[in-house]
Design a protein around this motif. Structure first.
Motif, PDB file in Angstrom:
ATOM      1  N   ASN A   1       0.850  -1.182   0.000  1.00 45.19           N
ATOM      2  CA  ASN A   1       0.000   0.000   0.000  1.00 45.19           C
ATOM      3  C   ASN A   1       0.890   1.237   0.000  1.00 45.19           C
ATOM      4  OD1 ASN A   1      -2.315  -1.578   0.151  1.00 45.19           O
ATOM      5  ND2 ASN A   1      -2.301  -1.602   2.378  1.00 45.19           N
ATOM      6  N   ARG A   2       0.717   2.081  -0.964  1.00 44.43           N
ATOM      7  CA  ARG A   2       1.511   3.302  -1.059  1.00 44.43           C
ATOM      8  C   ARG A   2       0.682   4.387  -1.722  1.00 44.43           C
ATOM      9  NH1 ARG A   2       5.921   3.843  -5.662  1.00 44.43           N
ATOM     10  NH2 ARG A   2       5.347   5.973  -5.195  1.00 44.43           N
ATOM     11  N   SER A   3       1.062   5.629  -1.438  1.00 43.65           N
ATOM     12  CA  SER A   3       0.380   6.758  -2.074  1.00 43.65           C
ATOM     13  C   SER A   3       1.173   7.201  -3.292  1.00 43.65           C
ATOM     14  CB  SER A   3       0.240   7.924  -1.085  1.00 43.65           C
ATOM     15  OG  SER A   3       1.522   8.352  -0.661  1.00 43.65           O
ATOM     16  N   TRP A   4       0.494   7.966  -4.148  1.00 43.14           N
ATOM     17  CA  TRP A   4       1.093   8.398  -5.405  1.00 43.14           C
ATOM     18  C   TRP A   4       1.051   9.915  -5.479  1.00 43.14           C
ATOM     19  CZ3 TRP A   4       3.101   4.249  -7.849  1.00 43.14           C
ATOM     20  CH2 TRP A   4       2.520   2.995  -7.592  1.00 43.14           C
ATOM     21  N   THR A   5       2.158  10.499  -5.872  1.00 41.40           N
ATOM     22  CA  THR A   5       2.220  11.956  -5.984  1.00 41.40           C
ATOM     23  C   THR A   5       1.574  12.410  -7.287  1.00 41.40           C
ATOM     24  OG1 THR A   5       4.363  11.950  -7.101  1.00 41.40           O
ATOM     25  CG2 THR A   5       4.376  11.963  -4.691  1.00 41.40           C
ATOM     26  N   LYS A   6       1.281  13.693  -7.301  1.00 45.50           N
ATOM     27  CA  LYS A   6       0.697  14.267  -8.505  1.00 45.50           C
ATOM     28  C   LYS A   6       1.655  14.145  -9.681  1.00 45.50           C
ATOM     29  CE  LYS A   6      -1.239  18.526 -10.376  1.00 45.50           C
ATOM     30  NZ  LYS A   6      -1.513  19.974 -10.125  1.00 45.50           N
ATOM     31  N   GLN A   7       2.968  14.293  -9.376  1.00 49.97           N
ATOM     32  CA  GLN A   7       3.967  14.184 -10.429  1.00 49.97           C
ATOM     33  C   GLN A   7       3.983  12.786 -11.039  1.00 49.97           C
ATOM     34  OE1 GLN A   7       7.840  15.263  -9.077  1.00 49.97           O
ATOM     35  NE2 GLN A   7       8.812  15.046 -11.077  1.00 49.97           N
ATOM     36  N   GLU A   8       3.817  11.751 -10.196  1.00 51.26           N
ATOM     37  CA  GLU A   8       3.781  10.380 -10.697  1.00 51.26           C
ATOM     38  C   GLU A   8       2.528  10.131 -11.530  1.00 51.26           C
ATOM     39  OE1 GLU A   8       6.274   8.231  -7.062  1.00 51.26           O
ATOM     40  OE2 GLU A   8       4.098   8.479  -6.930  1.00 51.26           O
ATOM     41  N   LEU A   9       1.424  10.702 -11.098  1.00 50.03           N
ATOM     42  CA  LEU A   9       0.186  10.558 -11.874  1.00 50.03           C
ATOM     43  C   LEU A   9       0.329  11.202 -13.247  1.00 50.03           C
ATOM     44  CD1 LEU A   9      -2.513  11.337  -9.138  1.00 50.03           C
ATOM     45  CD2 LEU A   9      -1.701   9.113  -9.880  1.00 50.03           C
ATOM     46  N   GLU A  10       0.921  12.390 -13.278  1.00 47.07           N
ATOM     47  CA  GLU A  10       1.096  13.069 -14.558  1.00 47.07           C
ATOM     48  C   GLU A  10       2.086  12.319 -15.446  1.00 47.07           C
ATOM     49  OE1 GLU A  10       2.309  16.939 -13.384  1.00 47.07           O
ATOM     50  OE2 GLU A  10       0.254  17.636 -12.955  1.00 47.07           O
ATOM     51  N   LEU A  11       3.142  11.729 -14.832  1.00 48.32           N
ATOM     52  CA  LEU A  11       4.117  10.964 -15.610  1.00 48.32           C
ATOM     53  C   LEU A  11       3.448   9.776 -16.299  1.00 48.32           C
ATOM     54  CD1 LEU A  11       7.000  10.201 -16.458  1.00 48.32           C
ATOM     55  CD2 LEU A  11       7.204   8.984 -14.275  1.00 48.32           C
ATOM     56  N   ILE A  12       2.663   9.012 -15.561  1.00 48.10           N
ATOM     57  CA  ILE A  12       1.995   7.843 -16.141  1.00 48.10           C
ATOM     58  C   ILE A  12       0.993   8.276 -17.201  1.00 48.10           C
ATOM     59  CG2 ILE A  12       0.422   5.942 -15.625  1.00 48.10           C
ATOM     60  CD1 ILE A  12       3.343   5.479 -14.905  1.00 48.10           C
ATOM     61  N   GLN A  13       0.364   9.435 -17.002  1.00 48.52           N
ATOM     62  CA  GLN A  13      -0.569   9.923 -18.019  1.00 48.52           C
ATOM     63  C   GLN A  13       0.158  10.192 -19.334  1.00 48.52           C
ATOM     64  OE1 GLN A  13      -3.766  10.043 -17.714  1.00 48.52           O
ATOM     65  NE2 GLN A  13      -4.307  11.079 -19.632  1.00 48.52           N
ATOM     66  N   VAL A  14       1.331  10.828 -19.248  1.00 50.14           N
ATOM     67  CA  VAL A  14       2.103  11.120 -20.461  1.00 50.14           C
ATOM     68  C   VAL A  14       2.566   9.827 -21.125  1.00 50.14           C
ATOM     69  CG1 VAL A  14       4.213  12.186 -21.322  1.00 50.14           C
ATOM     70  CG2 VAL A  14       2.824  13.379 -19.626  1.00 50.14           C
ATOM     71  N   VAL A  15       3.088   8.891 -20.303  1.00 46.65           N
ATOM     72  CA  VAL A  15       3.566   7.623 -20.848  1.00 46.65           C
ATOM     73  C   VAL A  15       2.423   6.862 -21.517  1.00 46.65           C
ATOM     74  CG1 VAL A  15       4.551   5.378 -20.245  1.00 46.65           C
ATOM     75  CG2 VAL A  15       5.490   7.457 -19.241  1.00 46.65           C
TER      76      VAL A  15
END
Length: 952
Positions: A494-508
């Motif tokens: 269980n881990r949280s995700w930063t906004k930067q990680e969310l945006e990175l996966i969106q771009v990928v």
């Protein structure tokens, strides 16, 4: 200069009112305001009892502030009076309008004041509210020793003005008092902001925030907890009791930690930027979470405000108390403001780390772009992307899911995982409607921190949890479009995700979506080319039926083989029948699998076979499982498992289907939409080709029969003409001179025989293999006369009455039915209508119409022939009768009705065949022939003939 005049009474009232209003405006002390008002009331109004009280709305109590009372019982004027339900004073306070009492001594609803009134003989009383806007601040009670004493209009107006000004001043004083008693939040927050700006590092700024918060709120302790994202717990970073705590690992183990798993509600409240307040019997959390949180913090009251930067939770600022405490709005506002100030300075601590992470993310996206535009195949590109993404996010699984509309599931298009993890071999169920819509509209990837407690992707939880997935990132690879391709990154913790990680996966995911889309288009192009080639080959083979001597059986067999080859399926067959038949036969095409057994000799009933009825009732192709076939079908189509495609042979909406194509394959076979569309076209082409062959065969057979019949009749006519000619020649050689009358009659018969022989000679020469139109002018009267003579014997047998109308005079009277049908020999030229055309053929058409009319008429019935000119060029001859006609014959004789050449028809046999021939013949003669039925039941044969040009 004269002495000033003494003001009159009205002017004195105005002057007194002005002075008291000025005094009320300039005074701030409540007691002085009350004394000024009482003095004015005592001076201006003749009341023995004056009482002014102020209202405490929190406790619903009146506090006496003074007044005037007989006997100087001033202590009663300072009383504290609790308002009760139904009391007169409460009524005035609630309704906020004056109330008059004629005799206070008799008023039972004024407890306390009734005894005073009895003691001092107070009767007429008025109670007035002291109010400002919609708020009641107190009241004034004025009592007189006269019964029913009330104020006049002028006095009441002055009194209301004084009380209104008193209410305004009291309201403003109350507002000023509240403002002075309220703690100001803005000034200490501004000082804190100034301190944060002058400090260098984050720890010093956190210390300043804790100090300022503790000084303002004065709790037992003030702490800042920091959030560890990967391990999902809060640790105590700084406290007013343990100042300048550092975030090394040894200190983290020494201080108290709050895990997200045990206090999830507390964590989710902070994540959505909500302040958590727990006080004296009040809490913004559920009771069980409240107890756990207070026990963990060893406190009885708590205020916690989140520290959030760009929607990422970094920690929270908490003020804790050992005693139960009610937190004021000022406390909440200050704590929230201090936490937001901390949020502004948080990014400066990890600026270098953030820059490095941004660089790594940019490098990752750059490498993915390079892999996409390389010459490598799709597998290599996705493999390289998966390695980079899993390493960057410290994840365990990389899944690319593609929606399969045929199965209504998400298939694993590509996956990559750590070596010791097993691959996922099971398809994912389709998303529910809400998840589908949210993913379609999502601007960034979804981050699920705890899969067990998150409702998103709920129907995927069992499969993911079984594979050890606890948190994940998921993104729609085509943002704004239907989520048909999804990128899923999973971890086993269980881990949280930063906004930067969310945006990175969106771009990928968007980059991968482009690659997958290109690959799909490439595959679709290859598949369409393959289908096109197969489709063209099938059409070329079936087109041979139009240009060769291919039989119907060969066409059906070849078409079924081509369909089986196109779909690569083991079974194709055709259930065929001819129009009008009740049974069908099985025409096998390809049977290349022992899984299916066909009883080829079976006779199938069209009406009782469900599969045929389903196909006839369905527009297009439909799919069935073999196990779902009804019992009648399973008698001739036998199979353990599998699926079949069924489609009827249709050519036009006006023509009935004449067959059903059945295609079968294994149960797990997937049919692409392109293949099904091409197969549908092939089946339609088979239907048209099959129909063309059937019609061609029918026409060829009919043509052959008609040629034989024409040859036979023509040779018979030649023989008859030779015989008649021979007899005529012999009669000419005879010399008969018995008497003059016999000789005349004999000459007439010879002329008739000569005419008949001449007409037969012309027929044999000009119309051996086609009709010859002889254009001539014909009197309608003679044409009708010859026609009626032809049917005279038939008319006499049926005892019919035939009347001709519209020729200038009617041949028969209506007084009784007559057998006479001869036209008058002395008809005037004006009554003769001249038509143009071939007299023999028109006469034969009229004869055919009259034969049909007499045939369907009842014995002793009636037939009418109506003649009338339509215009300068056309003449109408309508034959009406009361006979019974087949409705199907009328429908098919209608020239605008398309006819199925293969279906049984009333025009295939006489009488319909003869009438249809007459219709076509009249078109060649520039005329028309129609058949219809009138509302009264009469049958009409309407013949339109062209008039001769000189017929005026």
């Amino acid at each position: 200069m004269g002495q000033p005049q003494k003001p009159i009474a009205s002017e004195q009232h105005i002057l007194s009112l002005g002075r008291v209003l000025q005094s009320l405006r300039e005074e701030d002390d409540v007691d002085v305001l009350i004394e000024t008002t009482i003095a004015y009331l005592k001076e201006q109004f003749e009341y023995s009892l004056i009482w002014i009280a102020l209202y405490d709305r929190l406790n619903h109590v009146l506090f006496g502030k003074g007044g005037v009372i007989p006997g100087n019982h001033t202590s009663f004027l300072q009383q504290r009076l609790v308002l009760n339900s139904g009391d007169l004073l409460e009524q005035v306070m609630i309704e906020q309008r004056p109330l008059g009492v004629a005799d206070l001594r008799l008023e039972m609803r004024s407890v306390g004041w009734q005894e005073i009134a009895k003691k001092y003989d107070i009767q007429g009383t008025i109670i007035l509210p002291i109010r400002y806007k919609d708020r009641c601040l107190g009241l004034v009670l004025l009592g007189s020793q006269r019964w029913g004493y009330l104020l006049n209009g002028d006095a009441k107006a002055r009194l209301m003005m004084v009380l209104g000004e008193l209410g305004a001043v009291l309201y403003q004083g109350e507002i000023d008092l509240q403002y002075k008693q309220t703690r100001r939040v803005d000034e200490p927050l501004l000082r804190l902001l100034e301190n944060l700006r002058n400090l260098r590092n984050l720890d010093q700024r956190l210390e300043a925030a804790i100090k300022a918060t503790h000084q303002f709120v004065l709790p037992t302790r003030t702490n800042i907890y920091w959030f560890e994202r990967e391990k999902r717990y809060f640790w105590l970073r700084m406290s007013n009791q343990l100042v300048n705590m550092v975030s090394n690992s040894s200190n983290q183990q020494a201080v108290a930690g709050i895990t997200v798993q045990e206090l999830s509600d507390f964590y989710y409240a902070l994540s959505v930027n909500q302040i958590v307040s727990i006080g004296d019997g009040r809490s913004s959390l559920k009771s069980d979470f409240t107890i756990k949180l207070l026990h963990r913090l060893s406190a009885r009251s708590l205020l916690a405000a989140p520290i959030i930067w760009q929607n990422d939770l970094y920690g929270f600022l908490a003020v804790e108390g050992k005693d139960a405490r009610i937190w004021t709005d000022a406390d909440k506002n200050f704590v929230k403001g201090a936490a937001e100030l901390i949020s502004l300075v948080v990014p400066t601590e990890g600026m270098e780390t953030t820059i490095k992470k941004v660089q790594l993310d940019a490098q990752l996206t750059s490498q993915i772009v390079q892999a996409i535009y390389s010459d490598h195949d799709l597998e290599s590109v996705l493999h390289q992307c998966a390695i980079l993404v899993l390493e960057q996010l410290a994840a365990t699984r990389f899944l690319l899911l593609q929606y399969d509309p045929d199965q209504n599931k998400y298939q694993v298009f590509y996956q990559s995982q750590l070596k010791e993890r097993r691959k996922i071999t099971i398809a994912f169920d389709a998303l529910n409607d809400l998840d589908w819509q949210l993913l379609q509209q999502a601007a960034v990837a979804w981050g699920i921190e705890n899969l067990e407690k998150d409702l998103r992707l709920f129907n995927w939880h069992p499969l993911l949890l079984e594979q050890g997935v606890r948190s994940l990132l998921i993104s729609n690879c085509a943002q704004g479009n239907a989520p048909e391709v999804l990128l899923l990154i999973a971890t086993e913790i269980n881990r949280s995700w930063t906004k930067q990680e969310l945006e990175l996966i969106q771009v990928v995911s968007q980059q991968i979506g482009v690659v997958v889309r290109q690959w799909q288009l490439h595959r679709q192009t290859e598949q369409q080319q393959k289908i096109l080639l197969s489709f063209q080959q099938c059409l070329r083979i079936m087109e041979q039926a139009h240009s060769s001597t291919m039989s119907l059986q060969q066409l059906e067999r070849i078409a079924l083989e081509q369909i089986a080859s196109h779909l690569n399926c083991p079974l194709t067959l055709l259930i065929a029948w001819y129009p009008g038949q009740n049974t069908a036969k099985i025409i096998p095409g390809v049977i290349d699998n022992s899984q299916f057994i066909i009883a080829a000799d079976a006779t199938i009933s069209l009406e009782t076979e469900p599969l045929i009825q389903w196909a006839l009732g369905t527009d297009g192709m439909f799919t069935l499982k073999v196990n779902d076939l009804p019992k009648p079908t399973r008698k001739w189509l036998i199979g353990d498992s599998g699926q079949i495609l069924v489609m009827a042979l249709r050519t036009s909406v006006h023509y009935q289907p004449t067959g059903v194509v059945i295609i079968a394959d294994s149960f797990d076979r997937q049919w692409s939409q392109q293949s099904l569309d091409a197969t549908t076209t092939l089946i339609c082409q088979l239907a048209w080709s099959r129909r063309w062959l059937q019609i061609s065969s029918k026409f060829c057979l009919t043509t052959e029969e008609l040629r034989q019949l024409n040859w036979y009749k023509h040779r018979r006519l030649e023989d008859m003409q030779r015989t008649v000619t021979m007899l005529v020649d012999q009669m000419h050689e005879l010399d008969i001179h018995k008497n003059e009358l016999t000789h005349v009659r004999y000459q007439q018969l010879l002329r008739q025989l000569d005419n008949t022989t001449a007409s037969m000679t012309a027929l044999l020469k000009l119309e051996q293999w086609q009709l010859h139109i002889n254009w001539e002018t014909i009197p309608l009267t003679s044409l009708l006369k010859r026609t009626l003579e032809r049917i005279e014997n038939l008319r006499k047998q049926r005892k019919l009455w035939i009347g001709v109308h519209g020729l200038g005079q009617q041949l028969q009277g209506d007084e009784e039915k007559s057998s006479q049908t001869d036209l008058p020999a002395n008809a005037s030229p004006q009554s003769l209508l001249l038509i143009t055309g071939d007299s023999v053929k028109i006469e034969l058409v009229l004869y055919e119409l009259l034969v049909a009319a007499t045939g369907r008429s009842l014995d002793a019935g009636r037939i009418d022939i109506w003649c009338r000119r339509l215009d300068e060029k056309l003449l109408e001859v309508s034959i009406t009768d009361y006979g019974i006609i087949n409705p199907a014959l009328l429908t098919e004789l209608h020239q605008d009705t398309p006819l199925d050449m293969l279906a049984p028809s009333t025009l295939d046999q006489p009488l319909g065949l003869h009438l249809a021939i007459c219709q076509k013949l009249m078109l060649q003669l520039h005329g028309e022939l129609h058949f219809y039925q009138l509302p009264d039941g009469r049958v009409v044969s309407r013949l339109v003939l062209p008039l001769a040009s000189n017929n005026k």
